[in-house]
Design a protein around this motif. Structure first.
Motif, mmCIF file in Angstrom:
data_model
loop_
_atom_site.group_PDB
_atom_site.id
_atom_site.type_symbol
_atom_site.label_atom_id
_atom_site.label_comp_id
_atom_site.label_asym_id
_atom_site.label_seq_id
_atom_site.Cartn_x
_atom_site.Cartn_y
_atom_site.Cartn_z
ATOM 1 N N GLU A 10 69.782 94.343 -27.941
ATOM 2 C CA GLU A 10 68.854 95.338 -27.394
ATOM 3 C C GLU A 10 69.339 95.836 -26.032
ATOM 4 O O GLU A 10 69.344 97.028 -25.760
ATOM 5 C CB GLU A 10 67.442 94.744 -27.259
ATOM 6 N N PHE A 11 69.719 94.916 -25.168
ATOM 7 C CA PHE A 11 70.172 95.275 -23.828
ATOM 8 C C PHE A 11 71.417 96.144 -23.901
ATOM 9 O O PHE A 11 71.488 97.205 -23.269
ATOM 10 C CB PHE A 11 70.453 94.018 -23.001
ATOM 11 N N VAL A 12 72.413 95.705 -24.662
ATOM 12 C CA VAL A 12 73.673 96.437 -24.743
ATOM 13 C C VAL A 12 73.480 97.807 -25.376
ATOM 14 O O VAL A 12 74.083 98.785 -24.947
ATOM 15 C CB VAL A 12 74.753 95.604 -25.484
ATOM 16 N N SER A 13 72.592 97.901 -26.380
ATOM 17 C CA SER A 13 72.379 99.215 -27.010
ATOM 18 C C SER A 13 71.683 100.188 -26.060
ATOM 19 O O SER A 13 71.943 101.384 -26.096
ATOM 20 C CB SER A 13 71.586 99.074 -28.315
ATOM 21 N N LYS A 14 70.837 99.685 -25.147
ATOM 22 C CA LYS A 14 70.137 100.556 -24.197
ATOM 23 C C LYS A 14 70.949 100.812 -22.930
ATOM 24 O O LYS A 14 70.972 101.918 -22.412
ATOM 25 C CB LYS A 14 68.782 99.943 -23.828
ATOM 26 N N LYS A 15 71.595 99.778 -22.410
ATOM 27 C CA LYS A 15 72.324 99.895 -21.142
ATOM 28 C C LYS A 15 73.828 100.083 -21.346
ATOM 29 O O LYS A 15 74.527 100.473 -20.420
ATOM 30 C CB LYS A 15 72.103 98.648 -20.276
ATOM 31 N N SER A 140 81.813 82.259 -42.964
ATOM 32 C CA SER A 140 80.499 81.604 -43.037
ATOM 33 C C SER A 140 79.369 82.618 -42.933
ATOM 34 O O SER A 140 78.358 82.500 -43.621
ATOM 35 C CB SER A 140 80.370 80.557 -41.932
ATOM 36 N N ILE A 141 79.540 83.627 -42.101
ATOM 37 C CA ILE A 141 78.513 84.662 -41.933
ATOM 38 C C ILE A 141 78.313 85.437 -43.232
ATOM 39 O O ILE A 141 77.186 85.787 -43.586
ATOM 40 C CB ILE A 141 78.869 85.603 -40.757
ATOM 41 N N LYS A 142 79.395 85.677 -43.938
ATOM 42 C CA LYS A 142 79.307 86.411 -45.211
ATOM 43 C C LYS A 142 78.432 85.693 -46.230
ATOM 44 O O LYS A 142 77.845 86.319 -47.111
ATOM 45 C CB LYS A 142 80.702 86.626 -45.806
ATOM 46 N N LYS A 143 78.307 84.376 -46.112
ATOM 47 C CA LYS A 143 77.541 83.575 -47.071
ATOM 48 C C LYS A 143 76.059 83.438 -46.697
ATOM 49 O O LYS A 143 75.281 82.894 -47.469
ATOM 50 C CB LYS A 143 78.148 82.176 -47.175
ATOM 51 N N ILE A 144 75.671 83.929 -45.539
ATOM 52 C CA ILE A 144 74.293 83.748 -45.060
ATOM 53 C C ILE A 144 73.336 84.685 -45.785
ATOM 54 O O ILE A 144 73.622 85.863 -45.974
ATOM 55 C CB ILE A 144 74.206 83.995 -43.528
ATOM 56 N N ASP A 145 72.184 84.143 -46.146
ATOM 57 C CA ASP A 145 71.124 84.934 -46.774
ATOM 58 C C ASP A 145 70.259 85.531 -45.658
ATOM 59 O O ASP A 145 69.474 84.833 -45.024
ATOM 60 C CB ASP A 145 70.281 84.029 -47.680
ATOM 61 N N PHE A 146 70.421 86.835 -45.430
ATOM 62 C CA PHE A 146 69.688 87.487 -44.342
ATOM 63 C C PHE A 146 68.331 88.030 -44.788
ATOM 64 O O PHE A 146 67.769 88.890 -44.124
ATOM 65 C CB PHE A 146 70.541 88.602 -43.723
ATOM 66 N N THR A 147 67.786 87.543 -45.874
ATOM 67 C CA THR A 147 66.438 87.971 -46.280
ATOM 68 C C THR A 147 65.367 87.196 -45.521
ATOM 69 O O THR A 147 64.229 87.635 -45.444
ATOM 70 C CB THR A 147 66.230 87.786 -47.798
ATOM 71 N N ARG A 148 65.738 86.069 -44.930
ATOM 72 C CA ARG A 148 64.767 85.234 -44.198
ATOM 73 C C ARG A 148 64.546 85.698 -42.764
ATOM 74 O O ARG A 148 63.533 85.396 -42.148
ATOM 75 C CB ARG A 148 65.233 83.777 -44.168
ATOM 76 N N PHE A 149 65.498 86.409 -42.201
ATOM 77 C CA PHE A 149 65.405 86.863 -40.812
ATOM 78 C C PHE A 149 66.344 88.033 -40.606
ATOM 79 O O PHE A 149 67.203 88.292 -41.438
ATOM 80 C CB PHE A 149 65.741 85.731 -39.839
ATOM 81 N N LYS A 151 69.364 90.214 -39.233
ATOM 82 C CA LYS A 151 70.770 89.946 -38.919
ATOM 83 C C LYS A 151 71.031 90.020 -37.412
ATOM 84 O O LYS A 151 71.783 89.225 -36.869
ATOM 85 C CB LYS A 151 71.652 90.951 -39.672
ATOM 86 N N ASN A 152 70.372 90.979 -36.733
ATOM 87 C CA ASN A 152 70.637 91.128 -35.289
ATOM 88 C C ASN A 152 70.011 90.011 -34.452
ATOM 89 O O ASN A 152 70.194 89.970 -33.254
ATOM 90 C CB ASN A 152 70.225 92.502 -34.778
ATOM 91 N N CYS A 153 69.296 89.073 -35.092
ATOM 92 C CA CYS A 153 68.805 87.875 -34.392
ATOM 93 C C CYS A 153 69.868 86.796 -34.385
ATOM 94 O O CYS A 153 69.702 85.760 -33.723
ATOM 95 C CB CYS A 153 67.526 87.357 -35.031
ATOM 96 N N VAL A 154 70.942 86.991 -35.137
ATOM 97 C CA VAL A 154 71.984 85.974 -35.257
ATOM 98 C C VAL A 154 73.334 86.507 -34.794
ATOM 99 O O VAL A 154 74.129 85.777 -34.206
ATOM 100 C CB VAL A 154 72.110 85.497 -36.721
#
Length: 158
Positions: A10-15, A140-149, A151-154
């Protein structure tokens, strides 16, 4: 200060700057100290910046800022308001200049490892990964199920 990926993104996208985020956190630590009279703060150089006065004026708008030294290796400032004043220096290889900075660096790396272990556990990643942009982490990231949260939180965007 520990910055979660969501806040970072959030910070980097705004600033538009990771360097500005780092500086804002240094300044936040200083502001949280109730009595910073005559203290010296040792910070690592941020993203190749040499001149910090204009940035420090943004974070300390009611303070007088005096340049003590500005060069490639260090940029040091005296910041004063009323009877309060402190010195802040940004040093290339700060760990070689200040034992406190060296200890802080080691402690920061240790805290990062604890957080990474927690993230791996939460994401059900069995093997140790660095969290940096290495091949093991990317796979490892490619294997993560991002339906639970989200992606930009990780994942940091930059």
């Amino acid at each position: 200060k520990v910055v979660c990926p969501y806040f970072f993104n959030e910070f980097v996208s705004k600033k538009g700057s990771k360097s500005l985020l780092n500086l804002s956190l240094f300044c936040k630590i200083i502001e949280e100290m109730k009595n910073y009279k005559n203290l010296k703060f040792f910070c690592g150089k941020i993203g190749g910046i040499t001149y910090y006065k204009y940035l420090l004026q943004y974070f300390f708008p009611e303070h007088e800022i005096k340049i003590l030294k500005e060069n490639i290796n260090c940029s040091i400032y005296k910041i004063a308001k009323d009877s309060q004043c402190f010195e802040i220096g940004f040093y290339k290889d700060v760990e070689n200049i200040s034992p406190s900075a060296s200890f802080s660096s080691i402690l920061g790396k240790y805290i990062r490892e604890i957080i990474m272990a927690s993230i791996r556990k939460s994401l059900k990643i069995e093997e140790p990964i660095s969290g940096y942009r290495d091949l093991k982490t990317k796979n490892s990231i490619k294997k993560i199920d991002f339906t639970r949260f989200k992606k930009n939180c990780v994942i940091r965007i930059s």
